[in-house]
Scaffold this motif. Structure first.
Motif, PDB file in Angstrom:
ATOM      1  N   GLU A  57       0.538  -1.082   0.100  1.00  0.00           N
ATOM      2  CA  GLU A  57      -0.015   0.045   0.064  1.00  0.00           C
ATOM      3  C   GLU A  57       0.627   1.450  -0.235  1.00  0.00           C
ATOM      4  O   GLU A  57       0.722   2.013  -0.585  1.00  0.00           O
ATOM      5  CB  GLU A  57      -0.946  -0.087   1.203  1.00  0.00           C
ATOM      6  N   GLY A  59       4.195   1.639  -0.946  1.00  0.00           N
ATOM      7  CA  GLY A  59       4.832   1.508  -2.484  1.00  0.00           C
ATOM      8  C   GLY A  59       4.342   1.791  -3.160  1.00  0.00           C
ATOM      9  O   GLY A  59       4.665   3.219  -4.146  1.00  0.00           O
ATOM     10  N   PHE A  60       2.667   1.348  -3.388  1.00  0.00           N
ATOM     11  CA  PHE A  60       1.837   2.119  -4.676  1.00  0.00           C
ATOM     12  C   PHE A  60       1.603   3.752  -4.148  1.00  0.00           C
ATOM     13  O   PHE A  60       1.470   4.243  -5.187  1.00  0.00           O
ATOM     14  CB  PHE A  60       0.722   0.803  -4.627  1.00  0.00           C
ATOM     15  N   LEU A  61       1.117   4.120  -3.125  1.00  0.00           N
ATOM     16  CA  LEU A  61       0.369   5.523  -2.671  1.00  0.00           C
ATOM     17  C   LEU A  61       1.763   6.412  -3.131  1.00  0.00           C
ATOM     18  O   LEU A  61       1.660   6.750  -4.288  1.00  0.00           O
ATOM     19  CB  LEU A  61       0.549   5.334  -1.299  1.00  0.00           C
ATOM     20  N   LEU A  63       4.143   5.467  -5.383  1.00  0.00           N
ATOM     21  CA  LEU A  63       4.478   5.784  -6.751  1.00  0.00           C
ATOM     22  C   LEU A  63       3.458   6.429  -7.194  1.00  0.00           C
ATOM     23  O   LEU A  63       3.317   7.193  -8.432  1.00  0.00           O
ATOM     24  CB  LEU A  63       4.285   4.542  -7.624  1.00  0.00           C
ATOM     25  N   TYR A  64       2.380   6.074  -6.892  1.00  0.00           N
ATOM     26  CA  TYR A  64       0.643   7.617  -8.030  1.00  0.00           C
ATOM     27  C   TYR A  64       1.826   8.374  -7.228  1.00  0.00           C
ATOM     28  O   TYR A  64       0.795   9.070  -8.199  1.00  0.00           O
ATOM     29  CB  TYR A  64      -0.255   6.952  -6.536  1.00  0.00           C
ATOM     30  N   THR A  69       5.279   8.583 -11.532  1.00  0.00           N
ATOM     31  CA  THR A  69       4.913   7.274 -11.758  1.00  0.00           C
ATOM     32  C   THR A  69       3.248   6.627 -11.519  1.00  0.00           C
ATOM     33  O   THR A  69       3.022   5.671 -11.169  1.00  0.00           O
ATOM     34  CB  THR A  69       6.270   6.175 -10.945  1.00  0.00           C
ATOM     35  N   SER A  70       2.936   8.247 -11.742  1.00  0.00           N
ATOM     36  CA  SER A  70       1.152   8.256 -10.872  1.00  0.00           C
ATOM     37  C   SER A  70      -0.092   6.734 -11.598  1.00  0.00           C
ATOM     38  O   SER A  70      -0.259   6.054 -10.997  1.00  0.00           O
ATOM     39  CB  SER A  70       0.962   9.547 -10.776  1.00  0.00           C
ATOM     40  N   GLY A  73       1.475   3.357 -10.456  1.00  0.00           N
ATOM     41  CA  GLY A  73       0.684   3.438  -9.023  1.00  0.00           C
ATOM     42  C   GLY A  73      -0.943   3.647  -8.808  1.00  0.00           C
ATOM     43  O   GLY A  73      -0.953   2.197  -8.353  1.00  0.00           O
ATOM     44  N   LEU A  76      -0.947  -0.640 -10.240  1.00  0.00           N
ATOM     45  CA  LEU A  76      -1.299  -1.511  -8.931  1.00  0.00           C
ATOM     46  C   LEU A  76      -1.712  -1.764  -7.765  1.00  0.00           C
ATOM     47  O   LEU A  76      -2.784  -2.128  -7.373  1.00  0.00           O
ATOM     48  CB  LEU A  76       0.187  -0.698  -8.677  1.00  0.00           C
ATOM     49  N   PHE A  77      -2.525  -0.143  -7.861  1.00  0.00           N
ATOM     50  CA  PHE A  77      -2.918   0.277  -6.936  1.00  0.00           C
ATOM     51  C   PHE A  77      -4.831  -0.406  -6.346  1.00  0.00           C
ATOM     52  O   PHE A  77      -5.301  -0.831  -5.961  1.00  0.00           O
ATOM     53  CB  PHE A  77      -3.759   1.179  -5.720  1.00  0.00           C
TER      54      PHE A  77
END
Length: 137
Positions: A57, A59-61, A63-64, A69-70, A73, A76-77
């Motif tokens: 969570e 890591g994906f946040l 990236l987002y 990288t949004s 992210g 993946l989220f």
């Protein structure tokens, strides 16, 4: 350059999503709060998955929230939210408050990104009226 109200709204939705995920989901898991393990056990997850899910969570946040990288992210989220929804379906949780909660979060996440990213708006435009005829032939 001054941002439009649409872009500001996107940033607000993104901030609300990020604050909720960080404060109510990722950080309690990473801090090892006992309630997180209890909830996961009630949902049928074996002991020991809380930290891994919390790391995903977070890591994906991250990236987002990084503009370059949004999109990665968000994709993946979306997968993570789909897994959460499947878990609640399997556990026979209430529909509107638990099962569909991943949809609500996804709408905030993707809505915020769509409003603040002109490239995403160009790829997924909202149109009024009939769709244009295909080019060629």
């Amino acid at each position: 350059m001054k941002a439009s109200p649409m872009v500001w709204t996107g940033h607000v939705l993104t901030a609300l999503f990020a604050l909720f995920i960080a404060g109510a989901s990722a950080l309690p898991k990473l801090a090892g709060m006992p309630i997180t393990e209890e909830i996961m056990t009630q949902l049928g997850w074996p002991s020991g998955y809380v930290l891994m899910i919390g790391l995903m969570e977070l890591g994906f946040l991250i990236l987002y929230l990084i503009p370059r990288t949004s999109l990665l992210g968000a994709v993946l989220f979306t997968g993570l939210l789909g897994g959460a929804m499947a878990t609640h379906v399997r556990a026979e949780s209430p529909l509107f408050s638990h099962v569909l909660f991943s949809i609500y979060l996804g709408l905030f996440m993707w809505g915020g990104l769509w409003l603040r990213d002109p490239t995403l708006r160009a790829a997924f435009p909202f149109r009024r009226g009939p769709a244009p005829a295909p080019a060629g032939g």
